[in-house]
Design an enzyme around this catalytic site. Structure first.
Site, PDB file in Angstrom:
ATOM      1  N   THR A 383       4.124   0.992  12.348  1.00 31.18           N
ATOM      2  CA  THR A 383       2.714   1.808  12.390  1.00 31.18           C
ATOM      3  C   THR A 383       2.080   1.911  11.135  1.00 31.18           C
ATOM      4  OG1 THR A 383       3.705   2.919  14.383  1.00 31.18           O
ATOM      5  CG2 THR A 383       1.769   3.745  13.649  1.00 31.18           C
ATOM      6  N   ASN A 403       4.395  -1.168  17.029  1.00 30.33           N
ATOM      7  CA  ASN A 403       5.638  -0.073  17.340  1.00 30.33           C
ATOM      8  C   ASN A 403       6.732  -0.568  16.396  1.00 30.33           C
ATOM      9  OD1 ASN A 403       7.121   1.791  18.543  1.00 30.33           O
ATOM     10  ND2 ASN A 403       8.134   0.347  20.056  1.00 30.33           N
ATOM     11  N   GLU A 422       5.804  -2.636  22.265  1.00 33.63           N
ATOM     12  CA  GLU A 422       5.351  -1.300  22.574  1.00 33.63           C
ATOM     13  C   GLU A 422       5.976  -0.822  24.113  1.00 33.63           C
ATOM     14  OE1 GLU A 422       4.343   1.530  20.471  1.00 33.63           O
ATOM     15  OE2 GLU A 422       3.013  -0.304  19.869  1.00 33.63           O
TER      16      GLU A 422
HETATM   17  N1  GLY Z   1       5.084   3.175  18.785  1.00 34.00           N
HETATM   18  C1  GLY Z   1       4.811   4.316  18.196  1.00 34.00           C
HETATM   19  C2  GLY Z   1       3.839   5.370  18.787  1.00 34.00           C
HETATM   20  O1  GLY Z   1       2.900   4.887  19.238  1.00 34.00           O
HETATM   21  O2  GLY Z   1       4.143   6.484  18.889  1.00 34.00           O
END
Ligand code: GLY
Length: 592
Positions: A383, A403, A422
């Site tokens: 992220t 992700n 994700e």
């Molecule tokens: N994939 C991390 C989040 O969206 O929390």
């Protein structure tokens, strides 16, 4: 299975009407610049996780773009130069402030579940949860949202054509950029998965070998995909040649994406969540992020004490107890607000927070009562976040992701698009922890077109003196990092100090405080342990094991923040010192 004992569950289950997706704690104090304060900033400030992305945003501002055009440029450039963290094969959230209309909006470009996917698809023949399928390859990937966000931002908020705002990213993809250490290390940790797929090998191997720091990394297929998006907008990605290539690549690996999954993708404009803390109005992420709800709970619990007046051990104890309680609720109540009724009014109310506060023992840790056996990744390379304030006073806080490191590892051949993983952020099996060690139940189960719950928490803070924009990557730790950032600004820190703040985290389960080096003194760690907390903090031995490659890093996050100081009309930026390639730049408007 026993999730919680004692009074907290009783407080959490106080009956309340479910109140729909846009309900939120409303601020009592509308913090806006008063007449003594500056009306417009003296220039632009941009902070992002890569200097090339920050520069892409500044280039677009110099060409007459506003913060929203710059957001497209920064976001697309990060997609090119930081594939470890985010990309157009993933999604994100953009918190926007339009200065002229004095309007805030939360643009939800989260990935969605393909229609043909159900929880049963993530079980092995033995009925066990199939972790490989949840995190690697075609079944791990949700329908991407970032390309649709670019189109929406350009059409609804920007001043420049999409073609212009995407130009820096296309150039970076064609010309390449130097591989940095974090990118190489991330690749090494994911090489086995990435090299399963021909499209990924074509994209990521350099002269037939794994990338090394200092190599020039070029992505010509990604440049062509971005060009089709620039030329044809939504149809340039979700229909036509790019869509054909995406579907061919996913289906060739056994995935079940359809043309309709792509063509029916839509970004959603949502009302941001608002709350007050001390003199600040905080504008932040609503569901399908859990961030705003958790911030509302934690800050309203903490508002019961004068934190600055407490000794450091007690301050840490109370902060951890607020984190523990906020994360518990995530497990049971949160999901995509277009699919589930979330008791927002209760979860974000002062009374509810006061009830939670009353369950905190001032000197004793509250046991979380169940330990998840799952490790929580410590690094902050998954992220990414960027923050922008422009010379009109427009603002963008954006957090975007694929992700885990390098997402699913799958690049459909000919696209250069690394797909996200994700789907693992859904509760693919009830009560089964995901890669971040958090679990969920029906509210976050996959359904056709539904978004998975997120921790991403792009946030604005407003007082009469200052406006700050902040956010960070870090999975579930995003929320606690943003909390500590808010407390840092509240304590009067400058933007760079906020980005550098040492971090600690608790997420209910596992029942343990993780702390960075320097977050707590040895005395505070000893006091916390006396109170009954398990504290995982690095010591000399741990650092030696880490440098020998035997433990994971005790450092996380990549917080990027900018602030506008209204009294003296100055701008400042803060970039996380944990990241070797980030940058925060302030460019002043030339005097007429
Ligand atoms: N994939 C991390 C989040 O969206 O929390």
């Amino acid at each position: 299975m026993k999730f919680w004992s004692g009074v907290i569950i009783a407080v959490a289950l106080v009956a309340t009407p479910a109140c729909g997706r846009d309900a939120a704690a409303q601020p009592e104090h509308d913090a806006r610049p008063d007449s003594a304060a500056a009306k417009v900033p003296p220039g632009v400030a941009i902070a992002s996780a890569h200097a090339l992305a920050t520069e892409a945003g500044l280039e677009i501002i110099r060409e007459g773009g506003n913060a929203f055009d710059a957001a497209i440029a920064v976001s697309a450039a990060l997609s090119v130069v930081e594939p470890i963290s985010s990309g157009i094969g993933g999604g994100g959230f953009f918190l926007l402030h339009q200065a002229e209309e004095d309007r805030d909006v939360f643009l939800d470009a989260r990935e969605t579940s393909p229609a043909a996917v159900s929880s049963d698809d993530y079980l092995t023949e033995d009925g066990e949860f199939d972790r490989d399928r949840a995190t690697n390859g075609p079944w791990a990937a949700g329908i991407p949202g970032l390309p649709a966000a670019f189109v929406h931002l350009a059409n609804e908020y920007g001043q420049l054509p999409l073609e212009r705002s995407l130009a820096p990213a296309i150039r970076l993809a064609d010309e390449g950029f130097p591989v940095y250490g974090r990118m190489e290390r991330g690749y090494q940790s994911r090489a086995e998965v990435m090299e399963r797929y021909p499209g990924t090998r074509d994209t990521f191997l350099i002269d037939g070998r794994a990338m090394r720091e200092g190599d020039t990394f070029r992505q010509p297929d990604l440049a062509r995909t971005l060009e089709r998006l620039a030329a044809d907008g939504f149809d340039g990605f979700y229909r036509g040649r790019t869509a054909e290539l995406l579907l061919e690549g996913v289906q060739a690996e056994g995935g079940v994406w359809t043309a309709d999954d792509l063509a029916s993708y839509k970004v959603v404009e949502r009302e941001p969540l608002r709350l007050n803390y001390h003199e600040w109005e905080i504008v932040t992420a609503p569901p399908p992020s859990y961030g705003g709800v958790a911030l509302a709970q934690m800050l309203q619990i903490l508002a019961g004490w004068e934190l600055e007046e407490l000794d450091p051990a007690l301050r840490a104890h109370l902060t951890v107890e607020s984190m523990r309680r906020a994360f518990r609720d995530r497990t049971f109540y949160l999901g995509d607000p277009d699919f589930v009724d979330i008791p927002m009014e209760t979860l974000t109310s002062r009374d509810y927070a006061a009830g939670l506060r009353a369950t905190i023992h001032p000197q004793r840790a509250t046991p979380s009562d169940m330990l998840s056996g799952e490790p929580t990744p410590l690094e902050g390379d998954e992220t990414t976040h960027f923050s922008i304030i422009d010379a009109q006073g427009n603002r963008v806080a954006a957090t975007q992701t694929v992700n885990l490191l390098y997402g699913s590892g799958l690049v459909p051949p000919g696209t250069g698009v690394l797909l996200n993983n994700e789907m693992d952020d859904f509760a693919l099996q009830p009560g089964e922890a995901n890669a971040f060690g958090v679990m969920g139940f029906d509210a976050n189960a996959p359904e056709p077109g539904k978004s998975m719950l997120s921790s991403m928490t792009p946030t604005f803070m407003l007082s009469d003196d200052r406006i700050a924009v902040l956010g960070t990557p870090g999975g579930t730790r995003i929320i606690t990092m943003v909390l500590l950032g808010i407390l840092g600004y509240d304590a009067g820190l400058d933007a760079q100090s906020v980005a550098a703040l040492p971090r600690f985290h608790h997420q209910w389960l596992p029942d343990r405080i993780s702390a960075e080096r320097g977050a707590f003194s040895p005395e505070v760690i000893a006091r916390l342990r006396e109170m009954g907390h398990e504290v995982d903090a690095p010591d000399e031995q741990d650092e030696m094991r880490r440098s020998a490659g035997r433990t994971s890093s005790h450092s996380w996050g990549n917080l990027q923040t900018v602030a506008w100081n209204l009294r003296d009309n100055t701008l400042e930026g803060g970039t996380d010192p944990r990241n070797e390639v980030g940058s925060a730049e302030v460019q002043l408007t030339p005097e007429p």
